[in-house]
Design an enzyme around this catalytic site. Structure first.
Site, short mmCIF file in Angstrom:
data_model
loop_
_atom_site.label_atom_id
_atom_site.label_comp_id
_atom_site.label_asym_id
_atom_site.label_seq_id
_atom_site.Cartn_x
_atom_site.Cartn_y
_atom_site.Cartn_z
N LYS A 87 0.84 -1.21 0.00
CA LYS A 87 0.00 0.00 0.00
C LYS A 87 0.87 1.26 0.00
CE LYS A 87 -3.69 -2.53 2.21
NZ LYS A 87 -4.34 -3.01 3.42
N GLN A 105 -4.81 -1.57 9.42
CA GLN A 105 -4.70 -2.93 8.87
C GLN A 105 -5.29 -3.95 9.85
OE1 GLN A 105 -3.66 -3.66 5.78
NE2 GLN A 105 -3.90 -5.85 6.07
N ASP A 151 -11.48 2.40 3.48
CA ASP A 151 -11.63 0.94 3.49
C ASP A 151 -13.09 0.53 3.28
OD1 ASP A 151 -9.68 -1.03 3.73
OD2 ASP A 151 -9.24 -0.54 5.81
N1 GUN Z 1 -6.85 -7.04 6.10
C1 GUN Z 1 -7.09 -7.83 5.03
N2 GUN Z 1 -7.69 -7.12 4.04
C2 GUN Z 1 -7.82 -5.86 4.52
C3 GUN Z 1 -8.35 -4.67 3.95
O1 GUN Z 1 -8.85 -4.62 2.82
N3 GUN Z 1 -8.29 -3.56 4.76
C4 GUN Z 1 -7.76 -3.59 6.01
N4 GUN Z 1 -7.77 -2.47 6.73
N5 GUN Z 1 -7.27 -4.70 6.55
C5 GUN Z 1 -7.29 -5.82 5.80
#
Ligand code: GUN
Length: 295
Positions: free
Chosen positions: A53, A97, A120
């Site tokens: 990211k 995350q 998100d």
């Molecule tokens: N953990 C696994 N996929 C995601 C996601 O799309 N966003 C976040 N914040 N955590 C994750």
């Protein structure tokens, strides 16, 4: 028949090129899109997602405020970092995350993020709006799945979509998006999960099969109808001593045999994964545009 491979990396690159241009245009108007990324602890898969990211932000010219904080961080401390990001005008989107350490309540954390910065798409307000078919930040993996289907020219309307998995992050939202009475919806959707009886009877009916179970190679060729479209959301590490890292990534689908039955299939890696990150960048740019409109 061997399936057409739906190349998520290629489709991602196309969308990211467009986003890069949008970021440049925003910068000319004095707005630099900004993303706050918070990682708690040392989970290796989470670390590699977060690194991807951060790299995506750099390559698009998006400012990123990356906080990698220890596993022992208290819930209060995490909430106060979110509060600061909510109030930081340089930040358009906030991503914490998941999963979080056990002593932190993920619902409390998600609800603390301002819905205006919920890139998100996990906040109850965003989810509620999505289910109502209103304009909102869509969760990144489900949105990425819809984009993949669009780019691959696959008809969603009237198709029978079978989703295997009912997580809040993928299964439930992707089922809702494809069900919605809209351009990218109008499918008939069945959702299967760990308590579903005779999953194979369900998956064999799928025109589009979405595997989001989190179990390596769970979907085998005998579970797939001839000519079905297969979207593999799974990312599982399996031991492999021939690899430098000691593991390789496989999806929730037994790729090679299923490829021989399907009409189109996403690979792992290089299918849904890059799209998730791309849609996060997309949401961040949308949020920055909204900031510009408020100026
Ligand atoms: N953990 C696994 N996929 C995601 C996601 O799309 N966003 C976040 N914040 N955590 C994750």
């Amino acid at each position: 028949m061997s399936a057409k491979i739906i190349d998520g990396k290629l489709i991602s690159t196309e969308i990211r090129d467009e986003l890069k241009q949008e970021v440049e245009n925003l910068k000319k108007e004095g707005i630099t899109p900004g993303l706050g990324v918070i990682l708690v602890g040392e989970d290796p898969a989470s670390k590699s997602y977060v690194t991807a990211k951060e790299r995506a932000c750099d390559s698009l010219g998006i400012y990123s405020d990356n906080r990698h904080i220890p596993n022992e961080t208290s819930e209060e401390e995490l909430l106060s970092i979110i509060d600061a990001m909510n109030n930081d005008p340089k930040i358009d989107g906030i991503l914490v995350q998941l999963p979080l350490p056990k002593h932190i309540d993920p619902d409390k954390v998600i609800m603390r993020i301002s819905p205006e910065k919920d890139v998100d798409g996990f906040h109850p307000q965003s989810i509620g709006k999505m289910i109502m078919g209103k304009d909102t930040f869509l969760p990144c993996t489900p949105h990425g799945v819809v984009k993949l289907l669009n780019y691959a020219g696959i008809q969603i309307e009237g198709s029978h979509v079978v989703v295997v998995g009912r997580s809040n992050i993928v299964g439930k939202p992707v089922a809702n998006l494809l069900l919605d009475k809209s351009k990218n919806g109008n499918a008939t959707v069945t959702v299967c999960h760990s308590r579903t009886k005779n999953i194979k009877d369900m998956t064999l009916q799928a025109d589009i099969l979405i595997a989001a179970i989190g179990k390596a190679q769970f979907i085998t060729a005998d579970m797939v109808k001839d000519g079905a479209v297969i979207i593999d959301v799974g990312v599982n590490r399996v031991e492999d001593s021939t690899k430098k890292k000691g593991f390789r990534l496989v999806g929730d689908v037994d790729f090679e045999p299923v490829k021989e039955k399907a009409s189109a299939i996403t690979p792992v890696p290089g299918g849904v994964g890059p799209m998730t990150i791309t849609m996060l960048m997309y949401n961040t740019v949308q949020s920055a545009k909204q900031r510009k409109e408020k100026k």
